[in-house]
Design an enzyme around this catalytic site. Structure first.
Site, PDB file in Angstrom:
ATOM      1  N   ARG A   1      75.735  -1.639 -36.747  1.00 40.83           N
ATOM      2  CA  ARG A   1      74.896  -2.170 -37.807  1.00 40.83           C
ATOM      3  C   ARG A   1      73.907  -3.161 -37.200  1.00 40.83           C
ATOM      4  O   ARG A   1      74.257  -3.957 -36.331  1.00 40.83           O
ATOM      5  CB  ARG A   1      75.740  -2.872 -38.895  1.00 40.83           C
ATOM      6  CG  ARG A   1      76.526  -1.904 -39.780  1.00 40.83           C
ATOM      7  CD  ARG A   1      75.577  -1.130 -40.676  1.00 40.83           C
ATOM      8  NE  ARG A   1      76.270  -0.288 -41.645  1.00 40.83           N
ATOM      9  CZ  ARG A   1      76.510   1.008 -41.479  1.00 40.83           C
ATOM     10  NH1 ARG A   1      76.142   1.597 -40.351  1.00 40.83           N
ATOM     11  NH2 ARG A   1      77.113   1.702 -42.420  1.00 40.83           N
TER      12      ARG A   1
ATOM     13  N   GLU B   1      66.387  -2.965 -41.198  1.00 35.00           N
ATOM     14  CA  GLU B   1      65.986  -1.566 -41.375  1.00 35.00           C
ATOM     15  C   GLU B   1      65.620  -1.301 -42.847  1.00 35.00           C
ATOM     16  O   GLU B   1      66.274  -1.815 -43.755  1.00 35.00           O
ATOM     17  CB  GLU B   1      67.143  -0.637 -40.974  1.00 35.00           C
ATOM     18  CG  GLU B   1      67.500  -0.674 -39.506  1.00 35.00           C
ATOM     19  CD  GLU B   1      68.726   0.189 -39.202  1.00 35.00           C
ATOM     20  OE1 GLU B   1      69.147   0.985 -40.076  1.00 35.00           O
ATOM     21  OE2 GLU B   1      69.271   0.061 -38.108  1.00 35.00           O
TER      22      GLU B   1
ATOM     23  N   HIS C   1      68.546   4.604 -35.641  1.00 34.92           N
ATOM     24  CA  HIS C   1      69.846   4.649 -36.331  1.00 34.92           C
ATOM     25  C   HIS C   1      70.330   6.094 -36.489  1.00 34.92           C
ATOM     26  O   HIS C   1      70.670   6.539 -37.583  1.00 34.92           O
ATOM     27  CB  HIS C   1      69.746   3.970 -37.706  1.00 34.92           C
ATOM     28  CG  HIS C   1      71.071   3.537 -38.261  1.00 34.92           C
ATOM     29  ND1 HIS C   1      71.201   2.526 -39.179  1.00 34.92           N
ATOM     30  CD2 HIS C   1      72.345   3.984 -38.034  1.00 34.92           C
ATOM     31  CE1 HIS C   1      72.466   2.359 -39.500  1.00 34.92           C
ATOM     32  NE2 HIS C   1      73.182   3.245 -38.809  1.00 34.92           N
TER      33      HIS C   1
END
Length: 403
Positions: free
Chosen positions: A237, A266, A283
């Site tokens: 994360r 993000e 990601h």
């Protein structure tokens, strides 16, 4: 029933199309539908009449999203993380929730291995001489640990929650006079010990507050203690690393080698940090076809269980063959062979190039939505000739020829 699903869930149509024609206990005259949506822009109005909601990590599922819906009977996230789900709110409304723990753990582990292979070639590193520190010993950290064991690479794991659970189980068994259950035989170490390893790989969820928070786990204080030759990999994360502190470290001339798949804020990315990374991606570490599709399969199985019906499909029914489905190895295993094998299935430099060339024209979410098909090692069957002396490829996850 009406099943709403994130458009980026592979094989959702195949898994759920028949289920949408079943009755969830509402008006039997209602027409069943299977409805895709864009995860980032989903609104309360769109899902007001959903019976089933299937999301990925970019959709915040909370009261704001669900306040217009009074018929929702199932929420699923086809991801390992759950920090985007207000589980307390769902429980208050008695709405069952399921996630897909471990669905993309293999994919992330193979991303990390590809990154290590690329950096080893780039900087002439002997992987067998490195120590790897894994932060987080759950599904993903465990899969990475298995691959490192297969390669004989020394590694250490930091996971205070699992360490406490292990210790508590042993205390209870000793108090009861039972033999100590050593199912989890791993020795956990401190964060400081992991941060002293040659490679640091992060695999924890985002946790804010509590006894063991992971929000900005790596911050200005401990980042400045790293040395120039270390490699830092983050594929969990974005908020686990303070990106601004990392940028300041690199701007000051620190030699730390950085691999970032996740970013604070993000889909907005700290653009100034990108040139300082060795590998930068959007990601997608867990975005192998198998990894994403396992999430769909796990939610399908959970919904079937709730509906009390036998699952009709499994992932193998839908996966296509790999572009190179089988190879034979006629030499002993080496780092050169590892380099060739890993890159044949997944070369992370492809995704790094896409990120650098297209991020500012396509956008972060578009890169994820239009991610090229990527397979896992298991999609390739490896046959070892009689003169080879190692089964490392199979221990890494490549398939064996079935008898």
């Amino acid at each position: 029933m009406k099943i709403f699903f994130d458009e980026n869930m592979p094989f959702a149509q195949e898994f759920f199309s028949e289920l949408c024609h079943l009755n969830m206990g509402h008006n039997g005259d209602e027409q069943g539908e299977l409805i895709p949506f864009s995860g980032r822009t989903l609104t309360a109005e769109q899902v007001a009449d959903a019976d089933v909601l299937l999301v990925r990590s970019i959709t915040q599922v909370n009261e704001q999203l669900l306040h217009l819906n009074d018929k929702l009977s199932f929420v699923g996230s086809a991801t390992i993380g759950t920090d985007h789900i207000d589980q307390h709110y769902l429980a208050k409304r008695n709405i069952p929730f399921h996630s897909a723990p471990g669905c993309n753990a293999i994919s992330v582990a193979e991303y990390v291995l590809s990154a290590l292979v690329v950096l080893a070639e780039r900087y002439l590193l002997d992987l067998s001489s490195l120590t790897v520190g894994i932060v987080g010993g759950g599904n993903t950290g465990s899969r990475l640990s298995e691959k490192l064991l297969a390669l004989g690479i020394e590694h250490k794991i930091c996971d205070p929650l699992l360490a406490e659970k292990q210790a508590e189980n042993q205390r209870q068994q000793q108090a009861q006079g039972d033999p100590i259950d050593r199912t989890d035989k791993r020795k956990y170490v401190s964060l400081a010990e992991v941060l002293a390893c040659d490679v640091i790989s992060l695999h924890v969820p985002k946790v804010v507050g509590g006894a063991h928070p992971t929000f900005q786990l790596l911050n200005e204080e401990n980042l400045t203690q790293l040395h120039d030759e270390q490699i830092l990999i983050s594929a969990c994360r974005g908020d686990v690393i303070d990106n601004h502190a990392l940028l300041a470290l690199k701007q000051a001339g620190h030699g730390l080698k950085i691999v970032l798949d996740v970013w604070q804020g993000e889909p907005d990315v700290l653009e100034a940090l990108i040139p300082y990374t060795e590998i930068a991606t959007a990601h997608i570490a867990g975005y192998s076809l198998e990894g994403k599709a396992r999430g769909s399969e796990m939610l399908y199985q959970a919904l079937c269980q709730q509906l009390k019906i036998e699952p009709k499909y499994q992932l193998a029914n839908f996966l296509p063959p790999a572009s190179i489905p089988a190879i034979e190895i006629n030499q002993n295993f080496s780092q050169i062979l590892l380099n060739q094998l890993v890159k044949m299935v997944y070369d992370v430099r492809r995704d790094d190039a896409i990120f650098r060339q297209q991020l500012f024209t396509q956008g972060f979410d578009s890169l994820r939505k239009n991610y090229p098909v990527r397979r896992e090692f298991s999609a390739v069957t490896v046959t070892l000739s009689p003169n080879t002396d190692s089964d490392v490829p199979h221990r890494l996850g490549f398939s064996k020829m079935s008898n």
